[in-house]
Scaffold this motif. Structure first.
Motif, PDB file in Angstrom:
ATOM      1  N   ASP A   2     -43.253 -17.203 -59.396  1.00 38.54           N
ATOM      2  CA  ASP A   2     -42.962 -16.206 -58.373  1.00 38.54           C
ATOM      3  C   ASP A   2     -43.675 -16.601 -57.082  1.00 38.54           C
ATOM      4  N   TRP A   3     -42.915 -17.214 -56.175  1.00 38.89           N
ATOM      5  CA  TRP A   3     -43.502 -17.728 -54.939  1.00 38.89           C
ATOM      6  C   TRP A   3     -43.983 -16.595 -54.035  1.00 38.89           C
ATOM      7  N   SER A   4     -43.330 -15.426 -54.132  1.00 36.34           N
ATOM      8  CA  SER A   4     -43.746 -14.297 -53.307  1.00 36.34           C
ATOM      9  C   SER A   4     -45.131 -13.812 -53.708  1.00 36.34           C
ATOM     10  N   LEU A   5     -45.366 -13.691 -55.025  1.00 35.45           N
ATOM     11  CA  LEU A   5     -46.702 -13.302 -55.490  1.00 35.45           C
ATOM     12  C   LEU A   5     -47.737 -14.359 -55.123  1.00 35.45           C
ATOM     13  N   PHE A   6     -47.336 -15.626 -55.230  1.00 33.37           N
ATOM     14  CA  PHE A   6     -48.241 -16.713 -54.860  1.00 33.37           C
ATOM     15  C   PHE A   6     -48.610 -16.621 -53.378  1.00 33.37           C
ATOM     16  N   GLY A   7     -47.617 -16.283 -52.548  1.00 27.72           N
ATOM     17  CA  GLY A   7     -47.880 -16.137 -51.116  1.00 27.72           C
ATOM     18  C   GLY A   7     -48.836 -14.996 -50.826  1.00 27.72           C
ATOM     19  N   CYS A   8     -48.677 -13.869 -51.535  1.00 24.79           N
ATOM     20  CA  CYS A   8     -49.575 -12.743 -51.324  1.00 24.79           C
ATOM     21  C   CYS A   8     -50.978 -13.046 -51.833  1.00 24.79           C
ATOM     22  N   ALA A   9     -51.071 -13.846 -52.892  1.00 26.99           N
ATOM     23  CA  ALA A   9     -52.386 -14.223 -53.396  1.00 26.99           C
ATOM     24  C   ALA A   9     -53.144 -15.039 -52.359  1.00 26.99           C
ATOM     25  N   ARG A  10     -52.412 -15.834 -51.567  1.00 32.97           N
ATOM     26  CA  ARG A  10     -53.062 -16.658 -50.544  1.00 32.97           C
ATOM     27  C   ARG A  10     -53.294 -15.890 -49.243  1.00 32.97           C
ATOM     28  N   HIS A  51     -56.341  -5.801 -51.233  1.00 35.24           N
ATOM     29  CA  HIS A  51     -56.052  -7.076 -50.576  1.00 35.24           C
ATOM     30  C   HIS A  51     -54.870  -6.961 -49.611  1.00 35.24           C
ATOM     31  N   CYS A  52     -54.807  -5.820 -48.930  1.00 35.88           N
ATOM     32  CA  CYS A  52     -53.734  -5.615 -47.948  1.00 35.88           C
ATOM     33  C   CYS A  52     -54.243  -6.064 -46.585  1.00 35.88           C
ATOM     34  N   THR A  53     -53.722  -7.140 -46.073  1.00 35.93           N
ATOM     35  CA  THR A  53     -54.233  -7.722 -44.832  1.00 35.93           C
ATOM     36  C   THR A  53     -53.534  -7.180 -43.599  1.00 35.93           C
ATOM     37  N   GLN A  54     -52.386  -6.511 -43.783  1.00 38.98           N
ATOM     38  CA  GLN A  54     -51.652  -6.025 -42.621  1.00 38.98           C
ATOM     39  C   GLN A  54     -50.867  -4.783 -43.003  1.00 38.98           C
TER      40      GLN A  54
END
Length: 266
Positions: A2-10, A51-54
């Motif tokens: 899941d690339w979307s979850l991976f993106g949010c993890a980063r 972990h909400c950055t925005q």
């Protein structure tokens, strides 16, 4: 994966509170820890402390367009190309510095080279190479005959090329559209020379460099729809909107309203 979850993890989750009440309600969920908002990238409901950055707010039309799924995978591929550009920058920047230092310390360098020449000749013989036909030794010896102006021009050329590689790397790493255009154009400009270089002599290094650059140009033009290919920028952004959770929820609201209107007795 899941690339979307991976993106949010980063990068962290990105949430948005639209001004439209019905749409805002579809993007929230009550939890014991407070109101949770749906992340626009991965779709997970998260609270402000998760972990909400925005967390933005405003009309739905102003919601950020985020790369999701395959777009995040493409971003990672572009960063691989960016690393290769950074390596090139380091190599050519070091070469420029070496030429510049050589310009002012030529006498000492030549003296040291001549002093070590017998040892270098012996090393070549021990390794089974012909010292008298060595192109590297010939290139070093030829460099001692270059005048200061030629060395200055060579150093400037190497610096400019290094800066081009650095700009390409930064643009690709950040995933900016200007960087994609710059990398595509800058890479294409040098392709004719690389092809000509192969007609002079074929080496694995030259073949590898040409293949990497051809792949980068084709990949950028096709996947990022540069220069109007496959609909251009409008089609690219339209696909991002299609994948947007806000667009999905708006479509669901419109479909629900249409269904209610159609089922209302007349």
């Amino acid at each position: 994966m899941d690339w979307s979850l991976f993106g949010c993890a980063r990068k962290g989750h990105v949430t948005y509170a639209p001004d439209e009440p019905e749409l805002r309600d579809r993007l929230t969920a009550p939890t014991a820890g407070g109101t949770a908002w749906r992340c626009l990238r991965c779709g997970t409901f998260v609270t402000d402390g998760q972990h909400c950055t925005q967390h933005g707010r405003g009309p739905a039309a102003a919601a950020p367009l985020l790369r999701r799924g395959r777009e995040l995978r493409d971003e990672l591929i572009l960063r691989v190309f960016a690393v290769e550009r950074f390596i090139r920058f380091a190599v050519f920047a070091a070469a420029a510095y070496g030429v510049w230092r050589f310009k002012y310390d030529r006498g000492h360098i030549q003296q040291a080279f001549n002093h070590d020449l017998p040892a270098i000749r012996q090393l070549y013989q021990d390794l089974g190479f012909n010292f008298d036909h060595s192109k590297l030794i010939g290139l070093i010896q030829h460099s001692f005959t270059l005048d200061a102006r030629t060395l200055t021009y060579l150093a400037i050329g190497l610096v400019l090329y290094a800066l081009i590689e650095l700009t390409e790397g930064v643009g690709l790493w950040l995933g900016q559209r200007w960087g994609e255009y710059f990398a595509m154009v800058a890479t294409s400009v040098f392709l004719p020379y690389e092809v000509y270089d192969l007609t002079v002599k074929v080496t694995w290094l030259r073949v590898g460099a040409l293949v990497i650059n051809l792949l980068l140009v084709a990949y950028l033009v096709w996947t990022k729809r540069l220069f109007g290919v496959r609909g251009g920028k409008q089609a690219y952004e339209a696909r991002l909107r299609t994948d947007s959770f806000i667009e999905v929820e708006q479509a669901a609201l419109a479909a629900s309203a249409s269904h209610k209107a159609g089922s209302t007795p007349r």
